[in-house]
Design a protein around this motif. Structure first.
Motif, short mmCIF file in Angstrom:
data_model
loop_
_atom_site.label_atom_id
_atom_site.label_comp_id
_atom_site.label_asym_id
_atom_site.label_seq_id
_atom_site.Cartn_x
_atom_site.Cartn_y
_atom_site.Cartn_z
N GLU A 1 37.68 12.28 -68.48
CA GLU A 1 37.65 12.42 -67.03
C GLU A 1 38.26 11.18 -66.38
OE1 GLU A 1 36.68 14.92 -65.10
OE2 GLU A 1 36.06 16.16 -66.80
N LEU B 1 39.63 8.65 -63.34
CA LEU B 1 39.29 8.30 -61.97
C LEU B 1 40.56 8.41 -61.14
CD1 LEU B 1 37.43 7.10 -59.78
CD2 LEU B 1 38.12 4.83 -60.60
N SER C 1 45.85 7.61 -61.32
CA SER C 1 44.85 8.08 -62.27
C SER C 1 44.54 6.95 -63.25
CB SER C 1 45.39 9.30 -63.01
OG SER C 1 44.51 9.72 -64.01
N ARG D 1 33.50 9.89 -54.40
CA ARG D 1 32.90 11.18 -54.76
C ARG D 1 32.65 11.23 -56.25
NH1 ARG D 1 35.18 15.86 -56.44
NH2 ARG D 1 37.24 15.29 -55.69
N GLY D 2 31.43 11.67 -56.61
CA GLY D 2 31.05 11.81 -58.00
C GLY D 2 31.28 13.22 -58.51
N LEU D 3 31.10 13.39 -59.82
CA LEU D 3 31.29 14.70 -60.45
C LEU D 3 30.31 15.74 -59.91
CD1 LEU D 3 31.83 13.60 -64.15
CD2 LEU D 3 33.54 14.53 -62.59
N ASN E 1 29.58 16.10 -56.87
CA ASN E 1 30.01 16.27 -55.48
C ASN E 1 29.25 15.40 -54.48
OD1 ASN E 1 32.26 17.91 -55.74
ND2 ASN E 1 30.99 19.74 -55.89
N SER F 1 29.04 12.45 -52.22
CA SER F 1 30.09 11.59 -51.68
C SER F 1 29.52 10.72 -50.58
CB SER F 1 31.27 12.42 -51.17
OG SER F 1 30.90 13.19 -50.06
N ILE G 1 29.39 10.88 -69.39
CA ILE G 1 28.82 11.56 -68.24
C ILE G 1 27.30 11.48 -68.27
CG2 ILE G 1 28.53 13.82 -67.14
CD1 ILE G 1 31.47 14.39 -67.92
N GLN H 1 29.07 8.62 -62.13
CA GLN H 1 29.96 9.73 -62.49
C GLN H 1 31.09 9.82 -61.47
OE1 GLN H 1 27.16 12.99 -62.67
NE2 GLN H 1 26.69 12.57 -64.79
N GLN I 1 34.40 10.09 -59.64
CA GLN I 1 35.59 10.87 -59.97
C GLN I 1 36.76 10.55 -59.06
OE1 GLN I 1 35.13 15.11 -59.42
NE2 GLN I 1 36.46 15.53 -61.16
N VAL I 2 36.48 10.28 -57.75
CA VAL I 2 37.56 10.10 -56.78
C VAL I 2 37.19 9.00 -55.80
CG1 VAL I 2 38.82 11.23 -54.88
CG2 VAL I 2 38.20 12.56 -56.90
#
Length: 176
Positions: A45, A47, A57, A106-108, A110, A112, A138, A168, A170-171
């Motif tokens: 996964e 970032l 990424s 934002r995490g996996l 959701n 945020s 994770i 976790q 992600q973004v």
């Protein structure tokens, strides 16, 4: 930082669908998918960070290549003192051209939160990818977790700063 991948904003990807799988097999496939996600290496996964430099990424190895540092601290969500390795959030955000303003983390799952960059950096925000010598997965709050040096700075144990500690992760997206 040769392994950082720039992803075009309008890239198209194809995603498989469960619509073609008989309904009787779908619950079993979901269980297998969840088990694989929990057991798979965290580097599966990436970032994604969006800023003035576009969308970047990062793998866990990319973060360590930027600045392999460590923080030893307790967290409000774990027991005992832990050793985290990773990079200061300032170093990571600078790669995407983000030095001020706000970012949405934002995490996996959701979760945020909008984070003021200057305040997070002043609080010495840290992007952890290792915990106690292991790449974070994770199930370990990884592969990326924003943490703070709470043991060195107990004044950071505020509700607001704890809310910025997205696990976790992600973004990270710069807000206009």
């Amino acid at each position: 930082m040769n392994s950082v991948t720039i992803i075009p904003r309008h890239s198209v990807s194809s995603v498989g669908s469960l619509r073609n799988v008989p309904k009787v097999f779908r619950p079993a496939l979901w269980r297998v998918a969840i088990l694989l996600a929990l057991l798979s290496p965290a580097w599966a996964e990436p970032l994604l960070i969006t800023g003035p430099e576009g969308e970047l990424s990062f793998s866990q190895e990319d973060i360590l290549a930027l600045s392999d540092q460590q923080i030893i601290t307790e967290t409000p969500w774990t027991d005992g003192t832990l050793t985290f390795r990773g990079a200061p959030l300032a170093t990571v955000l600078a790669q995407a051209g983000i030095k001020q303003g706000w970012v949405k983390a934002r995490g996996l799952n959701n979760y945020s939160v909008n984070v003021p960059v200057d305040q997070a950096l002043a609080a010495k925000a840290f992007l952890a990818v290792h915990m106690n010598g292991e790449l974070m997965r994770i199930k370990d709050k990884g592969p990326f977790w924003i943490i703070f040096p709470w043991d060195d700075h107990p004044e950071l144990l505020t509700r607001e700063i704890r809310s910025w500690s997205v696990w976790q992760l992600q973004v990270l997206s710069e807000l206009d």
